[in-house]
Design a protein around this motif. Structure first.
Motif, PDB file in Angstrom:
ATOM      1  N   ALA A  52     -11.205 -19.629   1.192  1.00 36.88           N
ATOM      2  CA  ALA A  52     -10.106 -19.097   0.377  1.00 36.88           C
ATOM      3  C   ALA A  52     -10.082 -19.743  -1.001  1.00 36.88           C
ATOM      4  CB  ALA A  52      -8.770 -19.324   1.090  1.00 36.88           C
ATOM      5  N   GLU A  53     -10.313 -21.051  -1.055  1.00 38.76           N
ATOM      6  CA  GLU A  53     -10.323 -21.747  -2.341  1.00 38.76           C
ATOM      7  C   GLU A  53     -11.483 -21.281  -3.212  1.00 38.76           C
ATOM      8  OE1 GLU A  53      -8.339 -25.840  -0.526  1.00 38.76           O
ATOM      9  OE2 GLU A  53     -10.494 -25.668  -0.827  1.00 38.76           O
ATOM     10  N   GLN A  54     -12.645 -21.084  -2.598  1.00 39.07           N
ATOM     11  CA  GLN A  54     -13.792 -20.601  -3.344  1.00 39.07           C
ATOM     12  C   GLN A  54     -13.545 -19.197  -3.883  1.00 39.07           C
ATOM     13  OE1 GLN A  54     -16.343 -22.427  -4.207  1.00 39.07           O
ATOM     14  NE2 GLN A  54     -17.199 -20.726  -5.395  1.00 39.07           N
ATOM     15  N   GLN A  55     -12.898 -18.349  -3.068  1.00 45.39           N
ATOM     16  CA  GLN A  55     -12.581 -17.001  -3.512  1.00 45.39           C
ATOM     17  C   GLN A  55     -11.631 -17.038  -4.705  1.00 45.39           C
ATOM     18  OE1 GLN A  55     -10.415 -14.647  -0.687  1.00 45.39           O
ATOM     19  NE2 GLN A  55     -10.863 -12.719  -1.717  1.00 45.39           N
ATOM     20  N   THR A  56     -10.635 -17.940  -4.655  1.00 39.71           N
ATOM     21  CA  THR A  56      -9.691 -18.065  -5.767  1.00 39.71           C
ATOM     22  C   THR A  56     -10.406 -18.490  -7.035  1.00 39.71           C
ATOM     23  OG1 THR A  56      -7.885 -18.651  -4.258  1.00 39.71           O
ATOM     24  CG2 THR A  56      -7.607 -19.234  -6.569  1.00 39.71           C
ATOM     25  N   ARG A  57     -11.332 -19.442  -6.916  1.00 42.82           N
ATOM     26  CA  ARG A  57     -12.085 -19.886  -8.085  1.00 42.82           C
ATOM     27  C   ARG A  57     -12.866 -18.728  -8.710  1.00 42.82           C
ATOM     28  NH1 ARG A  57     -14.924 -25.706  -6.723  1.00 42.82           N
ATOM     29  NH2 ARG A  57     -13.031 -26.872  -6.267  1.00 42.82           N
ATOM     30  N   VAL A  58     -13.523 -17.956  -7.876  1.00 44.86           N
ATOM     31  CA  VAL A  58     -14.303 -16.826  -8.366  1.00 44.86           C
ATOM     32  C   VAL A  58     -13.402 -15.830  -9.098  1.00 44.86           C
ATOM     33  CG1 VAL A  58     -15.666 -14.814  -7.667  1.00 44.86           C
ATOM     34  CG2 VAL A  58     -16.116 -17.047  -6.630  1.00 44.86           C
ATOM     35  N   LEU A  59     -12.237 -15.533  -8.496  1.00 46.62           N
ATOM     36  CA  LEU A  59     -11.319 -14.582  -9.122  1.00 46.62           C
ATOM     37  C   LEU A  59     -10.782 -15.103 -10.449  1.00 46.62           C
ATOM     38  CD1 LEU A  59      -9.314 -13.313  -6.010  1.00 46.62           C
ATOM     39  CD2 LEU A  59     -10.980 -12.050  -7.359  1.00 46.62           C
ATOM     40  N   VAL A  60     -10.508 -16.409 -10.533  1.00 47.66           N
ATOM     41  CA  VAL A  60     -10.011 -16.988 -11.784  1.00 47.66           C
ATOM     42  C   VAL A  60     -11.091 -16.903 -12.863  1.00 47.66           C
ATOM     43  CG1 VAL A  60      -9.298 -19.126 -12.917  1.00 47.66           C
ATOM     44  CG2 VAL A  60      -8.279 -18.479 -10.737  1.00 47.66           C
ATOM     45  N   ASN A  61     -12.347 -17.182 -12.503  1.00 44.46           N
ATOM     46  CA  ASN A  61     -13.432 -17.051 -13.477  1.00 44.46           C
ATOM     47  C   ASN A  61     -13.548 -15.614 -13.981  1.00 44.46           C
ATOM     48  OD1 ASN A  61     -14.421 -19.703 -13.667  1.00 44.46           O
ATOM     49  ND2 ASN A  61     -15.551 -19.492 -11.757  1.00 44.46           N
ATOM     50  N   MET A  62     -13.446 -14.667 -13.063  1.00 46.77           N
ATOM     51  CA  MET A  62     -13.501 -13.257 -13.451  1.00 46.77           C
ATOM     52  C   MET A  62     -12.312 -12.887 -14.324  1.00 46.77           C
ATOM     53  SD  MET A  62     -14.675 -11.587  -9.833  1.00 46.77           S
ATOM     54  CE  MET A  62     -16.265 -11.994  -9.071  1.00 46.77           C
ATOM     55  N   LEU A  63     -11.146 -13.419 -13.980  1.00 48.90           N
ATOM     56  CA  LEU A  63      -9.933 -13.132 -14.744  1.00 48.90           C
ATOM     57  C   LEU A  63     -10.069 -13.630 -16.178  1.00 48.90           C
ATOM     58  CD1 LEU A  63      -7.025 -12.013 -14.411  1.00 48.90           C
ATOM     59  CD2 LEU A  63      -6.303 -14.345 -13.910  1.00 48.90           C
ATOM     60  N   PHE A  64     -10.578 -14.850 -16.341  1.00 51.19           N
ATOM     61  CA  PHE A  64     -10.756 -15.397 -17.685  1.00 51.19           C
ATOM     62  C   PHE A  64     -11.810 -14.610 -18.464  1.00 51.19           C
ATOM     63  CE2 PHE A  64      -7.825 -18.491 -16.685  1.00 51.19           C
ATOM     64  CZ  PHE A  64      -7.705 -19.473 -17.667  1.00 51.19           C
ATOM     65  N   ALA A  65     -12.835 -14.110 -17.765  1.00 53.63           N
ATOM     66  CA  ALA A  65     -13.823 -13.281 -18.439  1.00 53.63           C
ATOM     67  C   ALA A  65     -13.183 -12.000 -18.967  1.00 53.63           C
ATOM     68  CB  ALA A  65     -14.969 -12.955 -17.480  1.00 53.63           C
ATOM     69  N   ARG A  66     -12.282 -11.414 -18.174  1.00 50.45           N
ATOM     70  CA  ARG A  66     -11.547 -10.214 -18.624  1.00 50.45           C
ATOM     71  C   ARG A  66     -10.662 -10.532 -19.819  1.00 50.45           C
ATOM     72  NH1 ARG A  66     -10.370  -5.847 -15.599  1.00 50.45           N
ATOM     73  NH2 ARG A  66      -9.748  -5.071 -17.643  1.00 50.45           N
ATOM     74  N   PHE A  67      -9.952 -11.662 -19.755  1.00 51.45           N
ATOM     75  CA  PHE A  67      -9.076 -12.047 -20.865  1.00 51.45           C
ATOM     76  C   PHE A  67      -9.899 -12.244 -22.156  1.00 51.45           C
ATOM     77  CE2 PHE A  67      -5.600 -14.100 -18.015  1.00 51.45           C
ATOM     78  CZ  PHE A  67      -5.077 -12.842 -17.772  1.00 51.45           C
ATOM     79  N   LYS A  68     -11.073 -12.859 -22.001  1.00 48.17           N
ATOM     80  CA  LYS A  68     -11.907 -13.090 -23.182  1.00 48.17           C
ATOM     81  C   LYS A  68     -12.347 -11.770 -23.799  1.00 48.17           C
ATOM     82  CE  LYS A  68     -16.003 -15.497 -24.861  1.00 48.17           C
ATOM     83  NZ  LYS A  68     -17.242 -16.231 -24.514  1.00 48.17           N
TER      84      LYS A  68
END
Length: 273
Positions: free
Chosen positions: A48-64
């Motif tokens: 679950a923690e690894q999944q959250t990390r992946v989603l946060v990285n993707m989220l920041f890529a979208r924000f960028k």
């Protein structure tokens, strides 16, 4: 309840967009030992923690991609990005990709600059509404308020009922919030996933057992056994409360315990007082 078709059409392409990693923006959420997720240094993060990390990285890529130079201005160096991602990972733990994708689309419409965590969480709440749901904390309060007689209550969404049932109605009545809230939140988030996937939920209908003073334990055990497809010998111990003085506190307590056990086994009826 399945989300409106317009919402479906919006979210499906967004999910694929959010799930596409950025080739130019892959800064991690922090070293395992520093992030607070991995625990001991020799143990890796949970799934679950690894999944959250992946989603946060993707989220920041979208924000960028959305905010371009404004994003670069808000997060001007790698250390700031690493610290920010840790905080976002903590705040977004447990949220699933479709809700985040929906919130990202609302972000573009709402904010000219990258949103704060607080602002983004408010947008996630609008995503719950798109599915006819309420947020986990409100759902918990609703379940606690209606834990005495859950089958007769008019729930805001069946997901709240099923999360309460998974947590245990007796536990919600007898345990402290520090015990029941984490259990309920976990159960509710799992059921939300099912709703997002399109599953239709409905609260079981109450099947009343005739409540007569002359109803003996043998007849009662037979009725329940037939409904549950169990043996009468397995049901009889759960009817021990009928041997206690009618109207007494101890009889009521034993009845509640028996009702909770039968409900957990899938029984949708009501035991007589």
């Amino acid at each position: 309840m399945k989300e409106p078709q317009s919402v479906q059409n919006l979210i499906k392409p967004l999910e694929s967009k959010l799930a596409t990693p950025s080739a130019t923006y892959t800064t991690q959420t922090g070293d395992q030992a520093e992030s607070g997720y991995g625990g001991a240094r020799d143990s890796g993060p949970s799934e679950a923690e690894q999944q959250t990390r992946v989603l946060v990285n993707m989220l920041f890529a979208r924000f960028k991609a959305i905010y371009t130079h404004k994003f670069a201005s808000a997060y001007s160096n790698p250390d700031e990005v690493k610290l920010a991602k840790r905080e976002w990972a903590i705040a977004l733990k447990g949220f699933q990709e479709p809700l985040l994708a929906y919130a990202v689309e609302r972000t573009k419409e709402t904010y000219a600059w990258p949103p704060t965590i607080s602002e983004f969480l408010k947008l996630i709440n609008t995503a719950y509404k798109a599915y006819g749901l309420i947020d986990p904390r409100s759902a918990y309060k609703e379940a606690c308020a209606c834990r005495v007689d859950p089958l007769t209550f008019r729930w805001s969404h069946p997901a709240v009922y099923f999360a309460g049932a998974d947590t245990g109605w007796y536990k919600l009545k007898s345990e402290e919030e520090r015990v029941t809230w984490p259990l309920f939140e976990q159960a509710y988030l799992k059921i939300i996933d099912r709703v997002i996937a399109g599953e239709r939920l409905s609260v079981p209908k109450v099947v009343m057992i005739e409540d007569k003073h002359t109803l003996d334990i043998t007849t009662l055990a037979q009725q329940i056994a037939e409904q549950m497809e169990m043996t009468e010998e397995a049901v009889a111990p759960l009817l021990y409360y009928t041997q206690k003085t009618p109207g007494s506190g101890i009889r009521q307590r034993y009845r509640e315990l028996s009702q909770a056990k039968l409900t957990k086994l899938g029984f949708h009826g009501r035991l007589p007082n």
